[in-house]
Design a protein around this motif. Structure first.
Motif, PDB file in Angstrom:
ATOM      1  N   TYR A 133       0.841  -1.214   0.000  1.00 31.05           N
ATOM      2  CA  TYR A 133       0.000   0.000   0.000  1.00 31.05           C
ATOM      3  C   TYR A 133       0.870   1.256   0.000  1.00 31.05           C
ATOM      4  O   TYR A 133       0.605   2.213  -0.725  1.00 31.05           O
ATOM      5  CB  TYR A 133      -0.921   0.056   1.226  1.00 31.05           C
ATOM      6  N   CYS A 171      -7.135  -3.374   5.983  1.00 35.70           N
ATOM      7  CA  CYS A 171      -6.825  -4.774   5.684  1.00 35.70           C
ATOM      8  C   CYS A 171      -7.318  -5.596   6.862  1.00 35.70           C
ATOM      9  O   CYS A 171      -6.805  -5.466   7.967  1.00 35.70           O
ATOM     10  CB  CYS A 171      -5.310  -4.918   5.515  1.00 35.70           C
ATOM     11  N   ALA A 205      -8.059 -10.162   1.546  1.00 38.01           N
ATOM     12  CA  ALA A 205      -7.328 -11.336   1.055  1.00 38.01           C
ATOM     13  C   ALA A 205      -7.377 -12.522   2.020  1.00 38.01           C
ATOM     14  O   ALA A 205      -7.234 -13.669   1.608  1.00 38.01           O
ATOM     15  CB  ALA A 205      -5.872 -10.967   0.765  1.00 38.01           C
ATOM     16  N   TYR A 206      -7.604 -12.226   3.319  1.00 37.36           N
ATOM     17  CA  TYR A 206      -7.609 -13.311   4.317  1.00 37.36           C
ATOM     18  C   TYR A 206      -8.999 -13.599   4.863  1.00 37.36           C
ATOM     19  O   TYR A 206      -9.131 -14.193   5.932  1.00 37.36           O
ATOM     20  CB  TYR A 206      -6.642 -12.966   5.457  1.00 37.36           C
ATOM     21  N   SER A 234      -8.894 -12.558  -3.066  1.00 38.05           N
ATOM     22  CA  SER A 234      -7.915 -13.379  -3.759  1.00 38.05           C
ATOM     23  C   SER A 234      -8.173 -14.856  -3.505  1.00 38.05           C
ATOM     24  O   SER A 234      -8.697 -15.225  -2.452  1.00 38.05           O
ATOM     25  CB  SER A 234      -6.539 -12.990  -3.200  1.00 38.05           C
TER      26      SER A 234
HETATM   27  N1  PLP Z   1      -3.083  -8.485   0.332  1.00 38.95           N
HETATM   28  C1  PLP Z   1      -2.463  -8.876   1.451  1.00 38.95           C
HETATM   29  C2  PLP Z   1      -2.823  -8.243   2.730  1.00 38.95           C
HETATM   30  C3  PLP Z   1      -1.478  -9.876   1.418  1.00 38.95           C
HETATM   31  O1  PLP Z   1      -0.858 -10.255   2.524  1.00 38.95           O
HETATM   32  C4  PLP Z   1      -1.159 -10.470   0.171  1.00 38.95           C
HETATM   33  C5  PLP Z   1      -0.139 -11.514   0.051  1.00 38.95           C
HETATM   34  O2  PLP Z   1       0.520 -11.942   0.934  1.00 38.95           O
HETATM   35  C6  PLP Z   1      -1.821 -10.017  -0.959  1.00 38.95           C
HETATM   36  C7  PLP Z   1      -2.784  -9.023  -0.848  1.00 38.95           C
HETATM   37  C8  PLP Z   1      -1.473 -10.553  -2.314  1.00 38.95           C
HETATM   38  O3  PLP Z   1      -2.422 -11.422  -2.762  1.00 38.95           O
HETATM   39  P1  PLP Z   1      -2.338 -12.065  -4.205  1.00 38.95           P
HETATM   40  O4  PLP Z   1      -1.541 -13.317  -4.090  1.00 38.95           O
HETATM   41  O5  PLP Z   1      -3.754 -12.288  -4.582  1.00 38.95           O
HETATM   42  O6  PLP Z   1      -1.685 -11.077  -5.120  1.00 38.95           O
END
Ligand code: PLP
Length: 398
Positions: A133, A171, A205-206, A234
């Motif tokens: 970010y 996040c 993402a999590y 993701s």
């Molecule tokens: N966002 C966060 C908070 C992450 O920790 C990560 C990867 O570790 C990503 C995005 C990246 O995800 P992607 O593999 O879909 O690019």
């Protein structure tokens, strides 16, 4: 010719390079010592059978004239966007198909979305957080201010009226702290964004690690969020797609700034600069949402969850402060005896042969904290937890 000199403002990214050097030096000096890595943020379990079958089937289709596919829709095939929409429906969120954009992962889109915003915007980023970010905004010359995440606020910073931010990153569950916002906290951010005419970039993402059903897995579970937030998600952690590459971004039609729908801008951006995710990969991602795929990916997530529990239980027994571990694959622990992150890293490696990630690598407020991850196997995690407990008992006289 002038280069983009903002790149020169980026801090050197030495975190994982430094870790690798230190581990290699240690291994050389102690070839007999087994090293357990709890530092990686990459998954370790393979793709589930439902996904592999779908990838194989789609690959075969690509070798037959009648079913071969060339360029696909930039925003993703309908079959996958429908599956994503259905997944959101189960969270109580209704999305239109054209609000969903399939991507090659959250990292790309978190950076690419910045194309929609003028350089003259102030960006608010939690500290500590996923470094992408900050770096992507520095590359564009944007002013970055930080929201302090500390032990006092449970590593969940809340809106501060003294800050006037235009773009806000959230996040949740967080990397690296594992902390998760509840509905009321997210509502406060949505209200702040409305009051300040700001946009929230919500990284989910999590989300698949959220086990507590009272916690939100999408910001759109909060009323009014569609008017202020873009959400990134993701298949990387959900289904082990870190090397396969697929994700999705939601840009609601209700998100309108200066009289312009951001959905339309993103569509224009994607159709101009992106040519879509491979058909084969999208079929693999579609299989994640089948009943079989859900069962199998859930089993893998539960496997990691059990690792997180082993580590969290160890810290609970010793009364060590931490966040995460329950709705997240990350455990963010306080270093014992006010040690600095890198000092604890060295000690844990030296005395226990366990590798983690120093919190200082994720921002100023990460100093004094340490990240452990659940992405190893059961045996190694149990062994690492034992070694960690032994060392902490010595250090804390417990
Ligand atoms: N966002 C966060 C908070 C992450 O920790 C990560 C990867 O570790 C990503 C995005 C990246 O995800 P992607 O593999 O879909 O690019």
């Amino acid at each position: 010719m002038k280069i983009n000199r903002h790149y020169l403002d980026l801090e050197k990214s030495y975190l994982f390079t430094m870790i690798n050097h230190k581990v290699a030096d240690y291994q050389k000096a102690h070839p007999e010592q087994s090293i357990i890595r709890l530092g990686i943020g990459d998954v370790t379990l393979p793709l589930c059978p439902a996904v592999v079958t779908a990838l194989e089937k789609a690959s075969a289709e690509m070798g037959v004239k009648e079913t071969f596919r060339g360029y696909g829709p930039e925003q993703g095939y309908d079959f996958l966007r429908e599956a994503v929409a259905h997944y959101y429906e189960k969270k109580g969120v209704n999305l239109e198909m054209n609000e969903i954009f399939i991507s090659d992962g959250a990292k790309s889109d978190v950076g690419n979305i910045l194309d929609l915003f003028d350089a003259d915007n102030t960006v608010l980023v939690p500290d500590p957080v996923y470094p992408v970010y900050v770096d992507t905004n520095i590359m564009a010359g944007r002013k970055v201010v930080f929201a302090d995440a500390t032990a006092e606020n449970g590593f969940l910073p809340m809106p501060d009226e003294s800050l006037d931010a235009d773009i806000i990153y959230l996040c949740s569950p967080n990397n690296p702290t594992g902390a998760v916002y509840n509905h009321a906290q997210l509502k406060a951010w949505v209200d702040y964004a409305k009051a300040h005419d700001a946009v929230i970039l919500f990284d989910a993402a999590y989300e698949c690690f959220v086990a507590d059903s009272s916690l939100p897995r999408s910001i759109y579970e909060v009323e009014g969020a569609k008017e202020v937030a873009i959400e990134f998600c993701s298949f990387s952690k959900t289904a082990g797609f870190t090397g396969t590459r697929c994700g999705y971004t939601v840009v609601p039609k209700a998100l309108v700034k200066e009289g312009v729908e951001l959905n339309g801008l993103w569509l224009r951006r994607q159709t101009t600069k992106f040519n879509g995710v491979p058909y084969i990969v999208q079929r693999g991602a579609e299989a994640v949402f089948t009943e079989e795929g859900q069962q199998q990916t859930r089993a893998n997530i539960d496997y990691y969850r059990q690792n997180a529990k082993v580590l969290a239980d160890t810290l609970d027994r010793l009364g060590v402060f931490y966040t995460g571990g329950k709705n997240s694959p990350y455990i963010w622990m306080e270093c014992p005896n006010k040690m600095k992150s890198w000092d604890f890293f060295d000690l844990l490696l030296e005395k226990a042969g366990v590798v983690g990630t120093p919190g200082a690598g994720f921002g100023r407020n990460g100093e004094g904290f340490f990240r452990l991850t659940a992405f190893n196997d059961h045996e190694n995690t149990a062994e690492a937890a034992e070694r960690l407990e032994k060392l902490l008992r010595e250090l804390l006289n417990k």
